[in-house]
Design a protein around this motif. Structure first.
Motif, PDB file in Angstrom:
ATOM      1  N   LYS A 192       0.767  -1.305   0.030  1.00  0.00           N
ATOM      2  CA  LYS A 192      -0.010  -0.138   0.047  1.00  0.00           C
ATOM      3  C   LYS A 192       0.843   1.271   0.004  1.00  0.00           C
ATOM      4  O   LYS A 192       0.640   2.266  -0.847  1.00  0.00           O
ATOM      5  CB  LYS A 192      -0.874  -0.180   1.147  1.00  0.00           C
ATOM      6  N   ALA A 193       1.865   1.297   0.921  1.00  0.00           N
ATOM      7  CA  ALA A 193       2.821   2.378   1.058  1.00  0.00           C
ATOM      8  C   ALA A 193       3.504   2.547  -0.311  1.00  0.00           C
ATOM      9  O   ALA A 193       3.632   3.799  -0.968  1.00  0.00           O
ATOM     10  CB  ALA A 193       4.103   2.144   2.046  1.00  0.00           C
ATOM     11  N   GLY A 194       3.854   1.616  -1.157  1.00  0.00           N
ATOM     12  CA  GLY A 194       4.565   1.571  -2.226  1.00  0.00           C
ATOM     13  C   GLY A 194       3.482   2.177  -3.295  1.00  0.00           C
ATOM     14  O   GLY A 194       4.027   3.137  -4.072  1.00  0.00           O
ATOM     15  N   ALA A 195       2.319   1.794  -3.321  1.00  0.00           N
ATOM     16  CA  ALA A 195       1.290   2.009  -4.238  1.00  0.00           C
ATOM     17  C   ALA A 195       1.119   3.622  -4.291  1.00  0.00           C
ATOM     18  O   ALA A 195       0.658   4.566  -5.041  1.00  0.00           O
ATOM     19  CB  ALA A 195       0.055   1.333  -4.067  1.00  0.00           C
ATOM     20  N   VAL A 196       1.126   4.223  -2.809  1.00  0.00           N
ATOM     21  CA  VAL A 196       0.570   5.658  -2.700  1.00  0.00           C
ATOM     22  C   VAL A 196       1.926   6.456  -3.130  1.00  0.00           C
ATOM     23  O   VAL A 196       1.722   7.572  -3.753  1.00  0.00           O
ATOM     24  CB  VAL A 196       0.589   5.731  -1.230  1.00  0.00           C
ATOM     25  N   PHE A 199       1.572   6.495  -6.948  1.00  0.00           N
ATOM     26  CA  PHE A 199       0.508   7.419  -7.097  1.00  0.00           C
ATOM     27  C   PHE A 199       0.756   8.800  -7.088  1.00  0.00           C
ATOM     28  O   PHE A 199       0.499   9.549  -8.030  1.00  0.00           O
ATOM     29  CB  PHE A 199      -0.934   7.194  -6.031  1.00  0.00           C
ATOM     30  N   PHE A 200       1.684   9.181  -6.040  1.00  0.00           N
ATOM     31  CA  PHE A 200       2.427  10.719  -6.249  1.00  0.00           C
ATOM     32  C   PHE A 200       3.009  10.915  -7.614  1.00  0.00           C
ATOM     33  O   PHE A 200       2.935  12.065  -7.899  1.00  0.00           O
ATOM     34  CB  PHE A 200       3.118  10.697  -4.869  1.00  0.00           C
ATOM     35  N   VAL A 201       3.770   9.999  -7.895  1.00  0.00           N
ATOM     36  CA  VAL A 201       4.868  10.180  -8.976  1.00  0.00           C
ATOM     37  C   VAL A 201       3.699  10.345 -10.166  1.00  0.00           C
ATOM     38  O   VAL A 201       3.962  11.078 -11.130  1.00  0.00           O
ATOM     39  CB  VAL A 201       5.740   8.962  -9.147  1.00  0.00           C
ATOM     40  N   GLY A 202       2.665   9.381 -10.363  1.00  0.00           N
ATOM     41  CA  GLY A 202       1.685   9.673 -11.342  1.00  0.00           C
ATOM     42  C   GLY A 202       1.059  10.989 -11.499  1.00  0.00           C
ATOM     43  O   GLY A 202       0.862  11.443 -12.451  1.00  0.00           O
ATOM     44  N   ASN A 254      -2.517   2.087 -10.882  1.00  0.00           N
ATOM     45  CA  ASN A 254      -1.993   1.097  -9.816  1.00  0.00           C
ATOM     46  C   ASN A 254      -2.330   1.347  -8.384  1.00  0.00           C
ATOM     47  O   ASN A 254      -2.205   0.211  -7.615  1.00  0.00           O
ATOM     48  CB  ASN A 254      -0.099   1.076 -10.028  1.00  0.00           C
ATOM     49  N   LEU A 255      -2.859   2.299  -8.006  1.00  0.00           N
ATOM     50  CA  LEU A 255      -3.108   2.657  -6.671  1.00  0.00           C
ATOM     51  C   LEU A 255      -4.345   1.755  -6.063  1.00  0.00           C
ATOM     52  O   LEU A 255      -4.035   1.129  -5.163  1.00  0.00           O
ATOM     53  CB  LEU A 255      -3.483   4.105  -6.652  1.00  0.00           C
ATOM     54  N   PRO A 256      -5.456   1.471  -7.011  1.00  0.00           N
ATOM     55  CA  PRO A 256      -6.254   0.643  -6.392  1.00  0.00           C
ATOM     56  C   PRO A 256      -5.786  -0.804  -6.298  1.00  0.00           C
ATOM     57  O   PRO A 256      -6.174  -1.533  -5.014  1.00  0.00           O
ATOM     58  CB  PRO A 256      -7.521   0.488  -7.296  1.00  0.00           C
ATOM     59  N   CYS A 257      -4.857  -0.998  -7.097  1.00  0.00           N
ATOM     60  CA  CYS A 257      -4.306  -2.475  -6.869  1.00  0.00           C
ATOM     61  C   CYS A 257      -3.388  -2.639  -5.840  1.00  0.00           C
ATOM     62  O   CYS A 257      -3.437  -3.769  -5.096  1.00  0.00           O
ATOM     63  CB  CYS A 257      -3.279  -2.828  -8.258  1.00  0.00           C
ATOM     64  N   GLY A 258      -2.605  -1.401  -5.372  1.00  0.00           N
ATOM     65  CA  GLY A 258      -1.726  -1.586  -4.523  1.00  0.00           C
ATOM     66  C   GLY A 258      -2.605  -1.609  -3.017  1.00  0.00           C
ATOM     67  O   GLY A 258      -2.296  -2.416  -1.844  1.00  0.00           O
ATOM     68  N   LEU A 259      -3.671  -0.868  -3.050  1.00  0.00           N
ATOM     69  CA  LEU A 259      -4.553  -0.698  -1.848  1.00  0.00           C
ATOM     70  C   LEU A 259      -5.296  -1.862  -1.509  1.00  0.00           C
ATOM     71  O   LEU A 259      -5.584  -2.262  -0.382  1.00  0.00           O
ATOM     72  CB  LEU A 259      -5.534   0.382  -1.963  1.00  0.00           C
ATOM     73  N   SER A 260      -5.641  -2.840  -2.358  1.00  0.00           N
ATOM     74  CA  SER A 260      -6.068  -3.996  -2.407  1.00  0.00           C
ATOM     75  C   SER A 260      -5.248  -5.234  -1.988  1.00  0.00           C
ATOM     76  O   SER A 260      -5.536  -6.354  -1.651  1.00  0.00           O
ATOM     77  CB  SER A 260      -7.162  -4.311  -3.382  1.00  0.00           C
ATOM     78  N   SER A 271      -7.678  -9.895  -9.120  1.00  0.00           N
ATOM     79  CA  SER A 271      -7.568 -10.184 -10.431  1.00  0.00           C
ATOM     80  C   SER A 271      -8.320  -9.051 -11.289  1.00  0.00           C
ATOM     81  O   SER A 271      -7.873  -9.074 -12.360  1.00  0.00           O
ATOM     82  CB  SER A 271      -8.140 -11.555 -10.665  1.00  0.00           C
ATOM     83  N   SER A 272      -9.031  -8.174 -10.767  1.00  0.00           N
ATOM     84  CA  SER A 272      -9.627  -7.196 -11.642  1.00  0.00           C
ATOM     85  C   SER A 272      -8.889  -6.019 -11.813  1.00  0.00           C
ATOM     86  O   SER A 272      -9.294  -4.805 -12.213  1.00  0.00           O
ATOM     87  CB  SER A 272     -10.902  -6.902 -11.036  1.00  0.00           C
ATOM     88  N   CYS A 273      -7.835  -5.918 -11.155  1.00  0.00           N
ATOM     89  CA  CYS A 273      -6.871  -4.615 -11.267  1.00  0.00           C
ATOM     90  C   CYS A 273      -6.515  -4.397 -12.517  1.00  0.00           C
ATOM     91  O   CYS A 273      -5.965  -5.245 -13.370  1.00  0.00           O
ATOM     92  CB  CYS A 273      -5.661  -4.848 -10.389  1.00  0.00           C
ATOM     93  N   ILE A 274      -6.472  -3.085 -13.002  1.00  0.00           N
ATOM     94  CA  ILE A 274      -5.866  -2.769 -14.500  1.00  0.00           C
ATOM     95  C   ILE A 274      -4.594  -2.968 -14.409  1.00  0.00           C
ATOM     96  O   ILE A 274      -3.987  -3.105 -15.486  1.00  0.00           O
ATOM     97  CB  ILE A 274      -6.339  -1.080 -14.516  1.00  0.00           C
TER      98      ILE A 274
END
Length: 297
Positions: A192-196, A199-202, A254-260, A271-274
């Motif tokens: 989750k931290a990695g995804a956040v 997300f900031f980079v994006g 990628n954020l929803p994938c990381g948070l889940s 499996s539904s992550c983009i």
């Protein structure tokens, strides 16, 4: 030379421009520097007047376009004479002395009794460019603070910017590398931290695309502040905006994938992550930003 202080790079360019002007001014009785393109009416009237006089009296006439570097160099050289006024076209030198003004002043001189004759008979003033050290001291940006509300090329900043400074882009890319390395380091223990972080980079990349390296875009503003004195050459922002648009899509998706993901370290996502492979995406973007930061391809 890319990392040479910007003012010093400007001095080299302006010094070369002044050498070209020196040859044109010192080698002729009258030198006229006009706006390129032939659409300046005062330039055309000036040349027509001097060509008529050339048929009636003997003097040497030099005609040349006043290109960007030459004009900027002259503005620095004669700024004390100009005061708050701009350097207008045409720029006229008679026997090495600059005629204040342009066509109207030349016409007034020619209409006055023996005015142009006396000017042509006067002793020559040698056009002597200042030293590079003097030019450097005279540059307006010598001691200025970083300009955050500014677009390269002196265009409006609060818009879709199409130009940027090369080294500002480099530093933005290197900031991205640092953040993406941090995201990779955290992905195993805390997806989750990695995804956040990604997300900031994006999000920052998206703001770069919509605006440019400005206060709206945090990494661009910080990069501008840090490298202002060595901001580099002006370059087109469009190719980099295309690249950063892809960054924005990948990192934000990628954020929803990381948070889940499972915070216990499995890193498994729905499996539904983009964009389920966050580590792979971060690695790819990190390598691309590293290449961009070093080579600015």
């Amino acid at each position: 030379r890319e990392w040479q202080p910007t003012d010093e790079r400007s001095v080299e360019r302006l010094a070369e421009a002044l050498k070209r002007l020196q040859a044109g001014v010192n080698g002729y009785d009258v030198s006229v520097f006009v706006k390129p393109g032939g659409l300046c009416p005062f330039c055309n009237m000036t040349l027509a007047l001097l060509r008529r006089e050339l048929s009636a009296r003997e003097f040497s006439l030099h005609e040349a376009d006043l290109l960007h570097d030459e004009r900027e160099a002259l503005k620095v050289m004669v700024k004390d004479q100009l005061g708050e006024r701009v350097l207008t076209y045409p720029v006229i030198y008679i026997r090495g002395a600059r005629l204040a003004g342009g066509y109207e002043e030349l016409k007034a001189l020619n209409d006055s009794p023996d005015g142009l004759t006396r000017a042509l008979a006067a002793g020559r003033t040698i056009f002597e460019p200042p030293s590079k050290a003097a030019l450097l001291d005279a540059l307006p940006s010598k001691s200025e603070r970083p300009k955050l509300l500014y677009q390269a090329g002196n265009k409006p900043w609060l818009t879709f910017q199409t130009l940027l400074f090369g080294n500002v882009l480099r530093l933005v890319a290197l900031f991205q590398v640092v953040l993406l390395i941090l995201a990779l380091a955290l992905y195993d223990s805390s997806p989750k931290a990695g995804a956040v972080i990604m997300f900031f980079v994006g999000l920052d990349a998206l703001l770069f695309v919509l605006s440019g390296p400005s206060p709206i875009e945090p990494l661009g503003a910080l990069a501008t502040f840090l490298v202002w004195r060595r901001r580099g050459a002006v370059a087109s922002a469009i190719p980099y905006k295309v690249t950063f648009c892809l960054y924005a899509v990948g990192c934000i998706a990628n954020l929803p994938c990381g948070l889940s993901s499972d915070d216990e370290g499995s890193g498994e996502s729905s499996s539904s992550c983009i964009s389920p492979n966050g580590k792979g995406l971060a690695t790819t973007l990190m390598i691309n930003s590293l290449i961009l930061g070093i080579f600015r391809f």
